[in-house]
Design a protein around this motif. Structure first.
Motif, PDB file in Angstrom:
ATOM      1  N   LYS A 187     -85.811 -58.036  43.528  1.00  0.00           N
ATOM      2  CA  LYS A 187     -85.389 -56.483  43.059  1.00  0.00           C
ATOM      3  C   LYS A 187     -85.318 -55.588  44.381  1.00  0.00           C
ATOM      4  O   LYS A 187     -84.072 -55.138  44.609  1.00  0.00           O
ATOM      5  CB  LYS A 187     -86.640 -55.950  42.519  1.00  0.00           C
ATOM      6  CG  LYS A 187     -86.195 -54.470  41.843  1.00  0.00           C
ATOM      7  CD  LYS A 187     -87.328 -54.140  40.851  1.00  0.00           C
ATOM      8  CE  LYS A 187     -87.021 -52.841  40.157  1.00  0.00           C
ATOM      9  NZ  LYS A 187     -87.642 -52.320  39.116  1.00  0.00           N
ATOM     10  N   PRO A 188     -86.011 -55.740  45.508  1.00  0.00           N
ATOM     11  CA  PRO A 188     -85.682 -55.053  46.765  1.00  0.00           C
ATOM     12  C   PRO A 188     -84.369 -55.288  47.480  1.00  0.00           C
ATOM     13  O   PRO A 188     -83.448 -54.207  47.871  1.00  0.00           O
ATOM     14  CB  PRO A 188     -86.819 -55.224  47.686  1.00  0.00           C
ATOM     15  CG  PRO A 188     -87.894 -55.594  46.862  1.00  0.00           C
ATOM     16  CD  PRO A 188     -87.298 -56.526  45.791  1.00  0.00           C
ATOM     17  N   ALA A 189     -83.994 -56.537  47.546  1.00  0.00           N
ATOM     18  CA  ALA A 189     -82.641 -56.932  47.878  1.00  0.00           C
ATOM     19  C   ALA A 189     -81.461 -56.384  47.143  1.00  0.00           C
ATOM     20  O   ALA A 189     -80.509 -56.160  47.600  1.00  0.00           O
ATOM     21  CB  ALA A 189     -82.620 -58.421  48.067  1.00  0.00           C
ATOM     22  N   ALA A 190     -81.925 -56.656  45.796  1.00  0.00           N
ATOM     23  CA  ALA A 190     -80.605 -55.986  44.804  1.00  0.00           C
ATOM     24  C   ALA A 190     -80.482 -54.746  44.772  1.00  0.00           C
ATOM     25  O   ALA A 190     -79.362 -54.188  44.877  1.00  0.00           O
ATOM     26  CB  ALA A 190     -81.116 -56.643  43.282  1.00  0.00           C
ATOM     27  N   ASP A 227     -74.467 -54.280  35.027  1.00  0.00           N
ATOM     28  CA  ASP A 227     -75.107 -53.289  34.208  1.00  0.00           C
ATOM     29  C   ASP A 227     -76.621 -53.725  34.042  1.00  0.00           C
ATOM     30  O   ASP A 227     -77.476 -52.858  34.492  1.00  0.00           O
ATOM     31  CB  ASP A 227     -74.901 -53.139  32.589  1.00  0.00           C
ATOM     32  CG  ASP A 227     -73.236 -52.650  32.528  1.00  0.00           C
ATOM     33  OD1 ASP A 227     -72.954 -51.876  33.513  1.00  0.00           O
ATOM     34  OD2 ASP A 227     -72.746 -52.828  31.439  1.00  0.00           O
ATOM     35  N   PRO A 228     -77.209 -54.928  33.981  1.00  0.00           N
ATOM     36  CA  PRO A 228     -78.525 -55.362  33.850  1.00  0.00           C
ATOM     37  C   PRO A 228     -79.062 -55.035  35.425  1.00  0.00           C
ATOM     38  O   PRO A 228     -80.273 -54.674  35.346  1.00  0.00           O
ATOM     39  CB  PRO A 228     -78.297 -56.604  33.363  1.00  0.00           C
ATOM     40  CG  PRO A 228     -77.123 -57.193  33.508  1.00  0.00           C
ATOM     41  CD  PRO A 228     -76.347 -56.251  33.458  1.00  0.00           C
ATOM     42  N   ILE A 229     -78.290 -55.369  36.227  1.00  0.00           N
ATOM     43  CA  ILE A 229     -78.783 -55.337  37.689  1.00  0.00           C
ATOM     44  C   ILE A 229     -78.995 -53.870  38.035  1.00  0.00           C
ATOM     45  O   ILE A 229     -80.020 -53.306  38.601  1.00  0.00           O
ATOM     46  CB  ILE A 229     -77.707 -55.644  38.795  1.00  0.00           C
ATOM     47  CG1 ILE A 229     -77.603 -57.450  38.458  1.00  0.00           C
ATOM     48  CG2 ILE A 229     -78.252 -55.930  40.199  1.00  0.00           C
ATOM     49  CD1 ILE A 229     -76.485 -58.052  39.197  1.00  0.00           C
ATOM     50  N   LEU A 230     -77.989 -53.008  37.549  1.00  0.00           N
ATOM     51  CA  LEU A 230     -78.088 -51.345  38.026  1.00  0.00           C
ATOM     52  C   LEU A 230     -79.368 -50.934  37.349  1.00  0.00           C
ATOM     53  O   LEU A 230     -80.202 -50.312  37.784  1.00  0.00           O
ATOM     54  CB  LEU A 230     -76.856 -50.666  37.259  1.00  0.00           C
ATOM     55  CG  LEU A 230     -75.785 -50.863  38.241  1.00  0.00           C
ATOM     56  CD1 LEU A 230     -74.384 -50.453  37.375  1.00  0.00           C
ATOM     57  CD2 LEU A 230     -75.615 -50.074  39.434  1.00  0.00           C
ATOM     58  N   LEU A 231     -79.609 -51.310  36.056  1.00  0.00           N
ATOM     59  CA  LEU A 231     -80.578 -50.663  35.434  1.00  0.00           C
ATOM     60  C   LEU A 231     -81.963 -51.123  35.889  1.00  0.00           C
ATOM     61  O   LEU A 231     -83.016 -50.520  35.915  1.00  0.00           O
ATOM     62  CB  LEU A 231     -80.690 -51.023  33.766  1.00  0.00           C
ATOM     63  CG  LEU A 231     -79.338 -50.353  33.048  1.00  0.00           C
ATOM     64  CD1 LEU A 231     -79.378 -50.914  31.419  1.00  0.00           C
ATOM     65  CD2 LEU A 231     -79.420 -48.930  33.156  1.00  0.00           C
ATOM     66  N   SER A 232     -81.921 -52.332  36.370  1.00  0.00           N
ATOM     67  CA  SER A 232     -83.096 -53.070  36.749  1.00  0.00           C
ATOM     68  C   SER A 232     -83.501 -52.344  38.194  1.00  0.00           C
ATOM     69  O   SER A 232     -84.575 -52.129  38.734  1.00  0.00           O
ATOM     70  CB  SER A 232     -83.223 -54.525  37.199  1.00  0.00           C
ATOM     71  OG  SER A 232     -82.868 -55.212  35.616  1.00  0.00           O
ATOM     72  N   ILE A 246     -76.902 -52.954  45.832  1.00  0.00           N
ATOM     73  CA  ILE A 246     -76.267 -51.917  44.809  1.00  0.00           C
ATOM     74  C   ILE A 246     -76.111 -50.636  45.462  1.00  0.00           C
ATOM     75  O   ILE A 246     -75.102 -50.149  45.240  1.00  0.00           O
ATOM     76  CB  ILE A 246     -77.169 -51.968  43.570  1.00  0.00           C
ATOM     77  CG1 ILE A 246     -77.163 -53.277  42.687  1.00  0.00           C
ATOM     78  CG2 ILE A 246     -76.927 -50.788  42.738  1.00  0.00           C
ATOM     79  CD1 ILE A 246     -75.872 -53.463  42.038  1.00  0.00           C
ATOM     80  N   HIS A 247     -77.121 -50.182  46.126  1.00  0.00           N
ATOM     81  CA  HIS A 247     -76.953 -48.888  46.718  1.00  0.00           C
ATOM     82  C   HIS A 247     -75.838 -48.827  47.827  1.00  0.00           C
ATOM     83  O   HIS A 247     -75.366 -47.976  48.232  1.00  0.00           O
ATOM     84  CB  HIS A 247     -78.038 -48.334  47.300  1.00  0.00           C
ATOM     85  CG  HIS A 247     -79.044 -47.885  46.200  1.00  0.00           C
ATOM     86  ND1 HIS A 247     -78.886 -46.487  45.509  1.00  0.00           N
ATOM     87  CD2 HIS A 247     -80.037 -48.363  45.348  1.00  0.00           C
ATOM     88  CE1 HIS A 247     -79.738 -46.198  44.469  1.00  0.00           C
ATOM     89  NE2 HIS A 247     -80.511 -47.447  44.566  1.00  0.00           N
ATOM     90  N   LEU A 248     -75.651 -50.145  48.404  1.00  0.00           N
ATOM     91  CA  LEU A 248     -74.449 -50.137  49.288  1.00  0.00           C
ATOM     92  C   LEU A 248     -73.102 -50.178  48.568  1.00  0.00           C
ATOM     93  O   LEU A 248     -72.247 -49.652  49.379  1.00  0.00           O
ATOM     94  CB  LEU A 248     -74.765 -51.476  50.112  1.00  0.00           C
ATOM     95  CG  LEU A 248     -75.862 -51.542  51.293  1.00  0.00           C
ATOM     96  CD1 LEU A 248     -75.936 -52.641  51.968  1.00  0.00           C
ATOM     97  CD2 LEU A 248     -75.302 -50.509  52.471  1.00  0.00           C
ATOM     98  N   LYS A 249     -73.145 -50.862  47.507  1.00  0.00           N
ATOM     99  CA  LYS A 249     -71.615 -51.077  47.037  1.00  0.00           C
ATOM    100  C   LYS A 249     -71.261 -49.761  46.179  1.00  0.00           C
ATOM    101  O   LYS A 249     -70.072 -49.509  46.131  1.00  0.00           O
ATOM    102  CB  LYS A 249     -71.725 -52.045  45.642  1.00  0.00           C
ATOM    103  CG  LYS A 249     -70.806 -52.431  45.067  1.00  0.00           C
ATOM    104  CD  LYS A 249     -70.702 -53.726  44.279  1.00  0.00           C
ATOM    105  CE  LYS A 249     -69.472 -53.865  43.409  1.00  0.00           C
ATOM    106  NZ  LYS A 249     -67.893 -53.595  44.212  1.00  0.00           N
ATOM    107  N   PHE A 250     -72.446 -48.937  45.397  1.00  0.00           N
ATOM    108  CA  PHE A 250     -72.034 -47.897  44.651  1.00  0.00           C
ATOM    109  C   PHE A 250     -72.890 -46.771  45.198  1.00  0.00           C
ATOM    110  O   PHE A 250     -73.957 -46.762  45.752  1.00  0.00           O
ATOM    111  CB  PHE A 250     -72.641 -48.079  43.298  1.00  0.00           C
ATOM    112  CG  PHE A 250     -72.084 -49.280  42.387  1.00  0.00           C
ATOM    113  CD1 PHE A 250     -70.604 -49.137  41.896  1.00  0.00           C
ATOM    114  CD2 PHE A 250     -72.812 -50.420  42.395  1.00  0.00           C
ATOM    115  CE1 PHE A 250     -70.096 -50.516  41.517  1.00  0.00           C
ATOM    116  CE2 PHE A 250     -72.314 -51.532  41.624  1.00  0.00           C
ATOM    117  CZ  PHE A 250     -70.734 -51.670  41.210  1.00  0.00           C
TER     118      PHE A 250
END
Length: 195
Positions: A7-10, A45-50, A14-18
């Motif tokens: 989760k921390p890596a994801a 979507d599931p990654i963003l929400l997680s 995600i915050h780098l991409k969006f």
């Protein structure tokens, strides 16, 4: 275990991409059982929400993702529940969803049952209504807006107030699932009105 490690890596990726703007986090309870219902526009979507919701989410996912031993192990380890969208037999995933709720955890579902392009109208599946009714669990409607290809694209995640079916005079599962999707679409309309 793997979910917590990844989760921390994801979240970093995600915050780098969006460029993410989140509205409505105050609607997310910290402990009680919960069903998250969101629109489904991309594989992110599931990654963003997680990543934006602190609690661990158990998502339903298409059975095709579990086609070999490694992928089955991987997706099971990050709390994905396989569902065969073509067989019509959903007893096992529904039972797993009920187990998640009975353990006081968060169950995530995309009522449309597949990724849908903006404006595409799809009859939502009955699963979200069935599980909510059987467990008397509130549903948290969420809309994800603006996921596009590219780097640092702006997206908005809007979390609405909880939906509790016991306050609704609707009995059949199809109508209840449609009500949930309508609430998600209302969140989207409010976003565009605000802008």
């Amino acid at each position: 275990m793997l979910y917590s490690l990844l989760k921390p890596a994801a979240r970093l990726i995600i915050h780098l991409k969006f460029r993410i703007k989140i509205t409505g986090l105050e609607h997310v309870p910290t402990h009680s059982a919960l069903i998250i219902a969101a629109n489904h526009v991309s594989n992110y979507d599931p990654i963003l929400l997680s990543c934006v919701i602190k609690r661990k989410i158990h998502f339903m996912a298409k059975a095709e993702l579990f086609h070999n031993r490694f992928l089955k192990w991987f997706f099971t380890s990050i709390n994905m529940i396989p569902v065969d969208r073509h067989s019509g037999i959903v007893i096992r995933p529904v039972r797993q969803g009920l187990k998640v709720i009975n353990n006081g955890e968060v169950f995530g579902i995309f009522p449309e049952g597949k990724r849908c392009k903006n404006g595409e109208i799809v009859q939502p599946k009955k699963g979200v209504a069935f599980i909510a009714r059987k467990t008397n669990t509130p549903i948290l409607p969420i809309v994800i807006i603006g996921v596009k290809k590219g780097f640092r694209t702006p997206i908005k995640i809007v979390i609405g107030p909880q939906i509790n079916f016991c306050h609704l005079d609707i009995s059949d599962y199809s109508s209840l699932s449609q009500y949930v999707m309508n609430q998600i679409k209302e969140l989207e309309k409010m976003h565009y009105t605000d802008n």
